[in-house]
Design an enzyme around this catalytic site. Structure first.
Site, PDB file in Angstrom:
ATOM      1  N   ASP A 205      -2.233 -16.533  23.984  1.00 55.23           N
ATOM      2  CA  ASP A 205      -1.322 -16.918  23.036  1.00 55.23           C
ATOM      3  C   ASP A 205       0.031 -16.134  23.430  1.00 55.23           C
ATOM      4  OD1 ASP A 205      -3.237 -18.501  21.374  1.00 55.23           O
ATOM      5  OD2 ASP A 205      -4.033 -16.535  20.959  1.00 55.23           O
ATOM      6  N   ASP A 244      -2.456 -22.201  25.015  1.00 53.62           N
ATOM      7  CA  ASP A 244      -3.433 -22.055  23.820  1.00 53.62           C
ATOM      8  C   ASP A 244      -2.504 -22.049  22.661  1.00 53.62           C
ATOM      9  OD1 ASP A 244      -5.568 -21.383  22.448  1.00 53.62           O
ATOM     10  OD2 ASP A 244      -6.121 -19.457  22.805  1.00 53.62           O
ATOM     11  N   ASP A 248      -1.298 -16.290  16.807  1.00 54.84           N
ATOM     12  CA  ASP A 248      -2.663 -16.036  16.236  1.00 54.84           C
ATOM     13  C   ASP A 248      -2.705 -14.803  15.284  1.00 54.84           C
ATOM     14  OD1 ASP A 248      -3.692 -18.583  17.075  1.00 54.84           O
ATOM     15  OD2 ASP A 248      -5.143 -17.754  18.360  1.00 54.84           O
ATOM     16  N   ARG A 301      -1.800 -26.766  12.928  1.00 56.04           N
ATOM     17  CA  ARG A 301      -1.808 -25.455  12.866  1.00 56.04           C
ATOM     18  C   ARG A 301      -0.498 -24.900  12.525  1.00 56.04           C
ATOM     19  NH1 ARG A 301      -6.049 -23.395  17.477  1.00 56.04           N
ATOM     20  NH2 ARG A 301      -7.746 -24.933  17.078  1.00 56.04           N
TER      21      ARG A 301
END
Length: 427
Positions: A205, A244, A248, A301
């Site tokens: 990430d 990715d 996060d 997301r």
């Protein structure tokens, strides 16, 4: 200077930077602290990062090596790291990480579904060499951020490409004014058992908040940059996915505010809680505020939430016309989550119904009030339930956010966020 945007008057930057350290901070983004009451990261003692760093703990870096060195020694003192220009974590190219004997053409030949099948995870010499190559890349591209740190870009063109910021088991961290190009995984793994036809899975990430507390992420631009998914090749009939997430927040992280950022042109964008089975670390935590961010051209997301009390207000979500087949959802409602979405603006093209904004992964209540879709007031929960009558969402997340500063009319949000969000626009 006073600026007026869609009915909102801003006096210079005072409406955006409401609380500063002493006088010199007003003109120095690296010395600014999170305003009082500005989201979950302001809880308790708040978030000050490295605003108080002395000369010995103030670093100006121009290379990835200098950046990692500035973060490496942690004596507990506040530290300020100023980034000049773009730091490239993979300037030697993927070849610099390849283990001796690794051959991608051989990898494709060995694990072609016509040869290997789709029932068994890959194994053998080329998979071992791929894993060794991936480990070498991971060692090179991850930078671990210690407690009491501010990282700030200098000017309008500071950023990081190919690197992954790891804010792991730290407290009191600020990251501002950076363009973060999503790391490109040089060695994705083929998993023939992922889905009906297999899939390529990647790591890295752009930023991970892992087990950390009091983190302020402000005025950054997260983007796939030079390598959008549409440019990636396909192997075995599946996209060779080298990205990715962009951000996060996972594994017991808590009290995070993400404000005035741009999240652009990405698939799996922002995940809060990465596992349904992580209740031991995540229950009662993952408290995150998202406000005045622009999400444009993202597939899903934005965020997906598990466990956390997430306050999402005054964000602008733009689904592009060429995304209509790919767009999945904006808010993912997951296990034991408590999402409160208020006064956001959504710009949707023809072919994307408002009922797709919310996605129910697990049963959990959600509050969605005061939101507007293409300028019109829409009850997002009702829209979801009308589209999904056999899998309805429950209203009322059971809490009301109080850690907020200015909350704007959602009709003003597109203009306001468009003018002020992202790297290069910090005051």
């Amino acid at each position: 200077m006073r600026t007026r945007i869609a009915g909102v008057t801003l006096a210079g930057c005072t409406a955006l930077v409401l609380s500063l350290t002493p006088a010199h901070a007003a003109s120095d983004p690296g010395r600014q602290v999170l305003p009082k009451g500005d989201g979950w990261a302001s809880e308790g003692a708040g978030t000050t990062g490295g605003a108080a760093a002395d000369a010995a703990h103030t670093h100006t870096v121009r290379t990835w090596a200098e950046f990692r060195a500035a973060l490496a020694v942690d004596d507990g003192a506040p530290r300020l790291v100023r980034v000049v220009g773009t730091l490239d974590a993979t300037e030697g190219g993927c070849e610099a990480f390849e283990a001796d004997g690794y051959d991608f053409d051989r990898y494709l030949a060995d694990y072609d579904p016509a040869v290997w099948g789709l029932d068994t995870p890959v194994s053998g010499p080329q998979e071992d060499l791929r894993a060794a190559s991936a480990a070498a890349q991971a060692r090179a591209v991850k930078a671990y951020v210690p407690s009491r740190t501010t990282i700030v870009g200098v000017g309008k063109d500071a950023g990081i490409t190919g690197g992954s910021l790891q804010i792991q088991n730290a407290d009191d961290v600020i990251v501002r004014n950076l363009t973060l190009e999503s790391p490109l995984d040089c060695f994705p793994q083929w998993d023939p058992t992922d889905g009906a036809t297999g899939a390529w899975n990647s790591e890295y990430d752009a930023m991970v908040v892992h087990g950390s507390t009091h983190v302020w992420i402000d005025h950054n631009t997260f983007t796939d940059g030079r390598h959008p998914d549409r440019t990636l090749p396909r192997y075995f009939g599946e996209i060779y996915q080298q990205h990715d997430g962009e951000l996060d927040v996972v594994r017991g992280a808590n009290h995070v505010t993400a404000s005035w950022n741009v999240f652009a042109d990405h698939d799996k964008t922002l995940m809060i809680g990465n596992s349904d089975g992580a209740a031991a670390t995540d229950a009662g935590k993952l408290k995150v505020t998202l406000h005045h961010n622009l999400f444009t051209g993202v597939v899903e997301r934005a965020p997906r939430v598990r466990f956390g009390q997430v306050d999402a207000y005054n964000n602008h979500y733009v689904v592009k016309a060429d995304q209509v087949p790919a767009y999945a959802y904006t808010f993912g409602v997951g296990i034991e989550s408590r999402l409160y979405a208020e006064k956001n603006a959504f710009t949707l093209p023809a072919g994307v119904a408002a009922g797709r904004i919310l996605k129910k992964w697990k049963d959990a209540p959600v509050t969605a009030v005061g939101n507007r879709v293409n300028g019109r007031a829409v009850d997002l929960v009702a829209a979801h339930n009308a589209l999904n009558p056999d899998n309805p969402l429950r209203p009322d997340a059971g809490w009301t956010p109080v850690l907020r500063t200015a909350v704007h009319d959602p009709r003003a949000v597109p203009g306001l966020v468009g003018a002020r969000a992202g790297a290069g626009k910090v005051c």
